[in-house]
Design an enzyme around this catalytic site. Structure first.
Site: not given
Ligand code: NAD
Ligand code: DAU
Length: 337
Positions: A11-12, A33, A36, A58, A80, A123-125, A151, A155, A250
């Site tokens: 995604f990102i 990549d 997965t 990776i 990744a 991540t902020d998590e 998770y 991180k 949410n």
């Molecule tokens: P995502 O799950 O959509 O994408 C992850 C990508 O990494 C995929 O393309 C997957 O194929 C690849 N990948 C997984 N394992 C791998 C490996 N072993 N080797 C090579 N590639 C691999 O994730 P995202 O939501 O795009 O998040 C990207 C990064 O940003 C992550 O590190 C996540 O922790 C961080 N992040 C995400 C959010 C969010 O809201 N989604 C917020 C803050 C930080």
């Molecule tokens: O804060 C950054 C993080 O945000 C990233 O590091 C993670 O990779 C990313 O997945 C995201 O984590 P969250 O757990 O916050 O995101 P998620 O979309 O899974 O859930 C957002 C909120 O919604 C959380 O409070 C759980 C809730 N939720 C989620 C799902 C999937 C529901 O209520 N129902 C659902 O089905």
């Protein structure tokens, strides 16, 4: 510049590849990549001829070193990861392998082959959560690491390794810790795309617990802009928080999506809460604003409309995902909830 983007089919990472091609056309982008379940080459389809794509893990040292031999990246941006909290609760192991050991392999490669910058997308998590009744509290870069899920623990471990390689080996690193992203190409297991997809299919919208948990939502392109600034102007060894003061419960997100799609609120279904569910995330982005001049540019009202329109106009992208093995996942995670 040769820029190695790991996780660029996610995604990102995918949004970042599009952003870099549009904004730095003279850079060479190499995507590594593993593809997965979360990686999707359709996300990169329109730019495939402008990048080099390598399918690889990776955590596979030999494969990663080969990429460095072949392409000599100047900058590495590591997206990744295994990224879904619910999956980490079901099966933590792959989170440790990819998120921790994979990061270590990349750091070793950077050390051996030499780079000008390694950037870790964190991540902020890693800061844990904040109480719901203290809206005055925010995560700063000084907030102690205090993780909740496998998770976030993985991180945080990776962040510590990145900082160790800076201190011990002088590797030129930066780390960013961003809040929840939303936007195009978001895998439909995460809250916003899942709710859009279910609403469009007139399926129940599963809200965990009472839906009161708060997340701080940032439009994905604003995250990409922040990373671009950090890799070019950020100070080595530093952590930068990224977030836009856009906190929403949410349940309010879900109601907004239903109303934008003209679907009934009766689709909302409250289900068993996530184990260890973090209550509230909220970023203080003062540092990146003061040092690098970053501010989010897309308001939530605009960003969520763009996102909903994207899912309406790109049904084949997400319908292919939810018609495959994802169905087994959905049944397992939500069947008995
Ligand atoms: P995502 O799950 O959509 O994408 C992850 C990508 O990494 C995929 O393309 C997957 O194929 C690849 N990948 C997984 N394992 C791998 C490996 N072993 N080797 C090579 N590639 C691999 O994730 P995202 O939501 O795009 O998040 C990207 C990064 O940003 C992550 O590190 C996540 O922790 C961080 N992040 C995400 C959010 C969010 O809201 N989604 C917020 C803050 C930080
Ligand atoms: O804060 C950054 C993080 O945000 C990233 O590091 C993670 O990779 C990313 O997945 C995201 O984590 P969250 O757990 O916050 O995101 P998620 O979309 O899974 O859930 C957002 C909120 O919604 C959380 O409070 C759980 C809730 N939720 C989620 C799902 C999937 C529901 O209520 N129902 C659902 O089905």
């Amino acid at each position: 510049m040769n820029i190695l983007v790991t996780g660029g089919a996610g995604f990102i990472g995918g949004n970042f590849v599009h952003y870099m091609i549009n904004n730095h056309p003279s850079d060479t982008i190499i995507v590594l990549d593993k593809l997965t379940y979360a990686g999707n080459l359709e996300t990169l389809e329109s730019v495939m001829s402008q990048i080099t794509f390598i399918k690889g893990d990776i955590a596979d040292r030999k494969a990663v070193y080969q990429v460095f031999e072949d392409y000599s990246p100047d900058i590495v941006v590591n997206f990744a990861a295994e990224s879904h909290v619910d999956r980490s609760i079901e099966n933590p192991e792959v989170f440790l392998t990819t998120n921790i050991l994979g990061t270590q392999v990349l750091l070793d490669a950077c050390r051996i082959y030499g780079i000008t910058r390694y950037h870790q997308v964190s991540t902020d998590e890693v800061y844990g959560d904040l109480p719901l009744d203290r809206p005055d509290l925010f995560f700063t870069e000084q907030t102690p690491i205090h993780t909740s899920s496998p998770y976030s623990a993985s991180k945080a471990s990776a962040d510590l390794l990145v900082q160790a390689y800076y201190r011990t080996y002088g590797l030129p690193v930066t780390i960013s810790r961003c809040s929840n992203n939303y936007g195009p190409y978001h895998f439909p297991e995460k809250l916003i795309p899942l709710m859009i997809a279910n609403a469009l299919n007139d399926k129940p919208l599963p809200v965990y617990g009472e839906g009161k948990n708060i997340r701080d939502w940032l439009y994905v392109e604003d995250h990409c802009k922040a990373i671009d600034l950090i890799i070019h102007k950020g100070n080595v060894g530093e952590v930068y928080n990224i977030g836009g003061h856009n906190e929403r419960a949410n349940i309010d997100i879900v109601k907004t999506i239903l109303s934008l799609l003209g679907k009934p609120q009766s689709l909302i279904t409250y289900v068993t809460d996530r184990k260890g569910h973090d209550l509230r995330y909220a970023i203080d982005p003062t540092k990146i604003h003061n040092e690098l001049g970053w501010l989010p540019e897309t308001t939530f009202d605009v960003g969520i409309r763009i996102t909903v329109d994207w899912y309406l106009n790109n049904r084949s992208w997400w319908e292919r995902i939810i018609s495959g093995e994802y169905q087994d996942y959905y049944e397992k995670m939500y069947g008995n909830r």
